[in-house]
Design a protein around this motif. Structure first.
Motif, PDB file in Angstrom:
ATOM      1  N   GLU A  64       0.924  -1.510   0.063  1.00 31.19           N
ATOM      2  CA  GLU A  64      -0.032   0.113  -0.015  1.00 31.19           C
ATOM      3  C   GLU A  64       0.836   1.225   0.144  1.00 31.19           C
ATOM      4  O   GLU A  64       0.490   2.171  -0.693  1.00 31.19           O
ATOM      5  CB  GLU A  64      -0.912   0.060   1.125  1.00 31.19           C
ATOM      6  N   THR A  65       1.926   1.096   0.883  1.00 35.31           N
ATOM      7  CA  THR A  65       2.524   2.256   1.135  1.00 35.31           C
ATOM      8  C   THR A  65       3.587   2.662  -0.291  1.00 35.31           C
ATOM      9  O   THR A  65       3.837   3.918  -0.663  1.00 35.31           O
ATOM     10  CB  THR A  65       3.914   2.248   2.112  1.00 35.31           C
ATOM     11  N   ASN A  66       4.176   1.651  -1.002  1.00 29.59           N
ATOM     12  CA  ASN A  66       5.121   1.691  -1.922  1.00 29.59           C
ATOM     13  C   ASN A  66       4.708   1.622  -3.252  1.00 29.59           C
ATOM     14  O   ASN A  66       5.469   1.844  -4.163  1.00 29.59           O
ATOM     15  CB  ASN A  66       6.180   0.666  -1.804  1.00 29.59           C
ATOM     16  N   TRP A  67       3.369   1.163  -3.639  1.00 29.70           N
ATOM     17  CA  TRP A  67       3.045   0.478  -4.845  1.00 29.70           C
ATOM     18  C   TRP A  67       3.254   1.739  -6.003  1.00 29.70           C
ATOM     19  O   TRP A  67       3.589   1.391  -6.994  1.00 29.70           O
ATOM     20  CB  TRP A  67       1.483   0.236  -4.761  1.00 29.70           C
ATOM     21  N   SER A  68       2.871   3.031  -5.662  1.00 26.14           N
ATOM     22  CA  SER A  68       2.715   4.053  -6.675  1.00 26.14           C
ATOM     23  C   SER A  68       4.070   4.205  -6.971  1.00 26.14           C
ATOM     24  O   SER A  68       4.509   4.443  -8.297  1.00 26.14           O
ATOM     25  CB  SER A  68       2.109   5.404  -6.042  1.00 26.14           C
ATOM     26  N   THR A  69       5.061   4.553  -5.952  1.00 27.97           N
ATOM     27  CA  THR A  69       6.569   4.667  -6.437  1.00 27.97           C
ATOM     28  C   THR A  69       7.147   3.584  -7.086  1.00 27.97           C
ATOM     29  O   THR A  69       7.873   3.900  -8.450  1.00 27.97           O
ATOM     30  CB  THR A  69       7.300   4.868  -4.961  1.00 27.97           C
ATOM     31  N   VAL A  71       5.571   1.431  -9.100  1.00 25.34           N
ATOM     32  CA  VAL A  71       4.989   1.366 -10.413  1.00 25.34           C
ATOM     33  C   VAL A  71       5.426   2.452 -11.359  1.00 25.34           C
ATOM     34  O   VAL A  71       5.741   2.491 -12.460  1.00 25.34           O
ATOM     35  CB  VAL A  71       3.388   1.400 -10.504  1.00 25.34           C
ATOM     36  N   ASN A  72       5.534   3.545 -10.801  1.00 24.89           N
ATOM     37  CA  ASN A  72       6.028   4.768 -11.479  1.00 24.89           C
ATOM     38  C   ASN A  72       7.467   4.804 -11.810  1.00 24.89           C
ATOM     39  O   ASN A  72       8.101   5.805 -12.585  1.00 24.89           O
ATOM     40  CB  ASN A  72       5.663   6.075 -10.908  1.00 24.89           C
ATOM     41  N   SER A  73       8.504   3.945 -11.133  1.00 30.50           N
ATOM     42  CA  SER A  73       9.815   4.039 -11.130  1.00 30.50           C
ATOM     43  C   SER A  73      10.339   2.889 -11.949  1.00 30.50           C
ATOM     44  O   SER A  73      11.800   2.703 -12.423  1.00 30.50           O
ATOM     45  CB  SER A  73      10.306   4.143 -10.032  1.00 30.50           C
TER      46      SER A  73
END
Length: 171
Positions: A64-69, A71-73
């Motif tokens: 939950e905390t790291n998914w966005s980072t 996926v975008n990196s």
């Protein structure tokens, strides 16, 4: 190359200077030693990069905390490998030993993910034997856990010892 990647940067940043509670070994040691194993077993760079980020996605809170980072990196293949690793590894955790003692571990249909599992279990087993065997309250269960994983992954005692030797030589 791997240690210059965004994936290695993300996990290094995430771990910082933190150490394992019982052994006081830096958490990044798991990644560094796992990368040695992955080199030895001929894993692809994508598997090595996915191994770097797997702790960022392994449990639900970290996902939950790291998914966005992540996926975008990271490349999609790397994220796919890390998510499949999560799927397979989380289905047979050490706290589920009594429940799974007589069952087979389901491996991934993706061979590179299984190589990540080899790196993870060899490195964790090495740390178990070095720091916890006989002193950890769940020592007997953990022996069963690692034996079951290594057997399922096709790693015999000789291969395990060779991989541990390579880890030690890398220091």
């Amino acid at each position: 190359m791997i240690k210059d990647s965004i994936e290695y940067f993300l996990i290094s940043n995430h771990y910082g200077t933190r150490v394992a509670q019982r052994s006081q070994v830096p958490l990044i040691n798991h990644i560094n030693e796992g990368l040695v194993v992955l080199d030895q077993i001929g894993a692809s760079d994508a598997a090595k990069l996915a191994f770097c980020i797997h702790p960022l996605l392994q449990n639900d809170d970290d996902l939950e905390t790291n998914w966005s980072t992540v996926v975008n990196s990271c490349y999609s293949k790397v994220v796919l490998y890390a998510m499949e690793y999560r799927n397979i590894a989380n289905a047979f955790l050490s706290d589920k030993i009594p429940e799974f003692q007589n069952s087979q571990i389901q491996l991934s249909p993706i061979s590179e993910v299984n190589k990540m599992l080899v790196a993870d279990k060899v490195q964790n087993c090495k740390d178990f034997w070095t720091y916890h065997q006989g002193t950890h309250p769940r020592s007997n269960e953990l022996e069963i856990y690692f034996d079951k994983w290594l057997h399922s992954l096709g790693i015999d005692e000789e291969q395990y010892e060779e991989l541990c030797m390579k880890i030690d030589e890398s220091k």
